[in-house]
Design a protein around this motif. Structure first.
Motif, PDB file in Angstrom:
ATOM      1  N   TYR A 347     -13.326 -28.974  49.253  1.00  0.00           N
ATOM      2  CA  TYR A 347     -13.092 -29.976  50.295  1.00  0.00           C
ATOM      3  C   TYR A 347     -14.420 -30.372  50.949  1.00  0.00           C
ATOM      4  O   TYR A 347     -15.299 -29.524  51.163  1.00  0.00           O
ATOM      5  CB  TYR A 347     -12.164 -29.426  51.383  1.00  0.00           C
ATOM      6  N   ASP A 348     -14.552 -31.670  51.251  1.00  0.00           N
ATOM      7  CA  ASP A 348     -15.699 -32.119  52.041  1.00  0.00           C
ATOM      8  C   ASP A 348     -15.539 -31.680  53.486  1.00  0.00           C
ATOM      9  O   ASP A 348     -16.511 -31.321  54.158  1.00  0.00           O
ATOM     10  CB  ASP A 348     -15.824 -33.645  51.973  1.00  0.00           C
ATOM     11  N   THR A 349     -14.304 -31.756  53.978  1.00  0.00           N
ATOM     12  CA  THR A 349     -13.981 -31.282  55.332  1.00  0.00           C
ATOM     13  C   THR A 349     -12.758 -30.395  55.241  1.00  0.00           C
ATOM     14  O   THR A 349     -11.950 -30.525  54.323  1.00  0.00           O
ATOM     15  CB  THR A 349     -13.701 -32.457  56.275  1.00  0.00           C
ATOM     16  N   THR A 350     -12.602 -29.518  56.217  1.00  0.00           N
ATOM     17  CA  THR A 350     -11.464 -28.607  56.218  1.00  0.00           C
ATOM     18  C   THR A 350     -10.173 -29.401  56.416  1.00  0.00           C
ATOM     19  O   THR A 350     -10.089 -30.235  57.322  1.00  0.00           O
ATOM     20  CB  THR A 350     -11.602 -27.581  57.355  1.00  0.00           C
TER      21      THR A 350
END
Length: 376
Positions: A347-350
């Motif tokens: 994932y790039d962000t959670t």
């Protein structure tokens, strides 16, 4: 993911004519066949073949490491063994025993690593009690070495090796039935004493060392499946399987072609059940005498009275069932296997965690999340 149940057998490859073949040495897009006097190399992609003349009366051929073929038989010139190179179409006479007069051979069996057995045709022993001498053989891409083994076996002995391991199986007839013994190709010695199988078996058909599966022909014409790792204990008797067979030990499958109907059958060796019964038109090659695994898991090479070809086992990409008004319900049966390992998602962000979902929404969300994780 790919489906594992074949749904049709299709002859996509060309047919190459082979006259009077006595053995299918190897399968694939360039199968090797043995006739009474020659080696036949077929090119199924273009539908043509090359015939390499070898000797006068050939009896058996064995694939060697690197793709060469060892052939035994007899010739008017006195030769009894030849090494054939399909790549260069060259034939080299080989005096395997190194004797002044080349020894004749009853049988040969060599495993995938190049180790195996030669049964010498010259008999020893008292009159009426003729025995065959055993010789060990070690073949590489560049040389063949034969060693004498101080062991003898009855004159009707046959032996079979496996590409998947370094054991072979000896078989000979006795009054109370066929005798079977395991042999180590590495140490050139028997691993087990002889085991009586009873009078219901007559011939060696196929052996896969990795799985320990041995297939024997029964007196009634069927197939007896034995566990070589358990003192040749019987696993199944397939009375209806009267045609030639091949064993796919990696997937516990037996593949055969019916001699009375145009059907290719796939049998589960674990329980003897029929997995697939596939119609295939093999009229162009005549009565099938041998079956071998092809270059891929989904291809079968077939040798017939008139030629050789390859059959592809097609797999459906999907199964579709139409249900009308919840009444026309039908069962869907298929199998899948995962190619490689599942990879955890990145994932790039959670991801945001949703906590205010109703019960049925939560179950649906979790199911979809698990599916996505498994798919990577």
């Amino acid at each position: 993911q790919t489906q594992t149940v074949p749904v049709s057998a299709t002859q996509d490859a060309s047919t190459v004519a082979v006259a009077d073949a006595i053995q299918l040495v190897s399968g694939g897009q360039s199968p090797v066949s043995l006739t009474g006097s020659a080696i036949m190399i077929a090119d199924l992609a273009v539908g043509s073949g090359d015939t390499i003349e070898v000797g006068d009366q050939l009896t058996k051929a064995q694939l060697l490491p690197g793709g060469k073929v060892l052939v035994i038989g007899t010739d008017a010139g006195g030769a009894t063994a030849w090494e054939v190179d399909p790549a260069t179409q060259s034939v080299t006479e080989v005096n395997l025993a190194g004797t002044e007069v080349p020894a004749e051979w009853n049988d040969v069996a060599i495993d995938g690593s190049g180790n195996g057995i030669l049964l010498e045709a010259t008999t020893v022993g008292n009159p009426g009690q003729d025995l065959l001498g055993i010789r060990g053989i070690e073949a590489s891409e560049s040389s063949i070495t034969v060693s004498e083994v101080l062991q003898t076996v009855p004159v009707d002995t046959r032996v079979i090796a496996s590409e998947s391991g370094n054991r072979s199986v000896f078989a000979w007839a006795e009054q109370d039935g066929m005798q079977l013994s395991l042999w180590s190709n590495v140490t050139s010695s028997f691993i087990t004493g002889s085991t009586v199988t009873g009078s219901t078996t007559t011939d060696l058909l196929a052996f896969d060392d990795a799985s320990g599966i041995l297939a024997l022909r029964t007196e009634s014409g069927g197939v007896s499946i034995r566990d070589a790792d358990a003192n040749f204990a019987p696993l199944h008797t397939l009375q209806d399987i009267t045609g030639p067979i091949a064993i796919d030990g990696a997937r516990d499958l037996l593949i055969t072609v019916s001699p009375t109907e145009a059907m290719l059958k796939v049998i589960n060796l674990r329980d003897g059940s029929l997995i697939a019964d596939l119609a295939v038109d093999l009229s162009t090659i005549g009565q099938i005498s041998a079956v071998a695994l092809g270059d891929t898991n989904d291809a079968i090479t077939l040798l017939g009275a008139a030629g050789v070809t390859e059959v592809a086992l097609r797999k459906a990409s999907s199964r579709e069932v139409t249900i009308v008004d919840n009444d026309d319900v039908d069962a869907v049966l298929f199998g899948i296997s995962v190619s490689g390992e599942n990879v955890a998602p990145g994932y790039d962000t959670t991801p945001v965690s949703y906590t205010h979902l109703r019960a049925h929404e939560t179950r649906a969300f979790i199911s979809y999340a698990v599916f996505c994780l498994k798919r990577g």
